[in-house]
Design a protein around this motif. Sequence first.
Motif, mmCIF file in Angstrom:
data_model
loop_
_atom_site.group_PDB
_atom_site.id
_atom_site.type_symbol
_atom_site.label_atom_id
_atom_site.label_comp_id
_atom_site.label_asym_id
_atom_site.label_seq_id
_atom_site.Cartn_x
_atom_site.Cartn_y
_atom_site.Cartn_z
ATOM 1 N N LEU A 50 -6.390 3.564 -4.333
ATOM 2 C CA LEU A 50 -6.491 2.130 -4.599
ATOM 3 C C LEU A 50 -5.186 1.377 -4.340
ATOM 4 N N ALA A 51 -4.053 2.031 -4.535
ATOM 5 C CA ALA A 51 -2.764 1.332 -4.471
ATOM 6 C C ALA A 51 -2.530 0.567 -3.173
ATOM 7 N N THR A 83 -2.899 -1.124 -8.895
ATOM 8 C CA THR A 83 -3.578 -1.769 -7.775
ATOM 9 C C THR A 83 -3.484 -3.283 -7.889
ATOM 10 N N ARG A 84 -3.560 -3.952 -6.750
ATOM 11 C CA ARG A 84 -3.593 -5.417 -6.737
ATOM 12 C C ARG A 84 -5.006 -5.957 -6.944
ATOM 13 N N PRO A 207 -7.088 5.509 2.332
ATOM 14 C CA PRO A 207 -7.066 4.039 2.289
ATOM 15 C C PRO A 207 -7.206 3.376 3.648
#
Length: 215
Positions: A50-51, A83-84, A207
């Motif tokens: 997720l990062a 995460t954003r 990702p």
Amino acid sequence: MTESGVDNLSAMEPVAVRLHAPSPDSFPVPFPVIALVASAGGVEALVRVLAPLPVDLPAVVLVALHQDPNRASQLAEILRRGTRLRVDVAADQMLMEPGHVLVVPPARHLLVTSEARIGLIPTGALPPARPSADLMLSTLAVTCGTRALAVILTGMGHDGQAGVHAIAHCGGTVLAQDVASSAFSAMPAAAAMTGRVHKVLSLDAIPEAILKHVS
């Protein structure tokens, strides 16, 4: 660390065989949905996937991590710090929206409905795995079709095998984590054994694959 008796996934990159090519417009959920499935060793793997994802990700992310149904979970808070994206615990009848990460709560199975809403049902006292990846992926397959992306991460057991078949049958895409980057490789290996996994990737390559899928 890998589990004994599991073949190296680096040599296993089967391509899903599709009997038909369904139109994206034949499925009711109108945007991509990414399902991240994990068990043992999964918290770190989920954070690392997720990062790198951008805050404007044009997809919903569903997170199913096998958890003790009798204990409170801090998973959503842990993911939120890394995460954003907006992270929430999934609630029954919640509307799915792109850019949103929804975490399956303990003691519940998650369903994806044709109205692009979340359905939660009790897991009960006995297995299957809780939450069930197979159940979540199967409902995602029939509502999202070609827009669905299933990612099978580190874990023990074989939860997700039936769901992988469902995703591929409805035209979706399946990724599995490789042995070298998996804390426990049985679950992604079980997915690869279906012959329906499109790519076996290292954790850090996942990702980028997600971004390619949603673009």
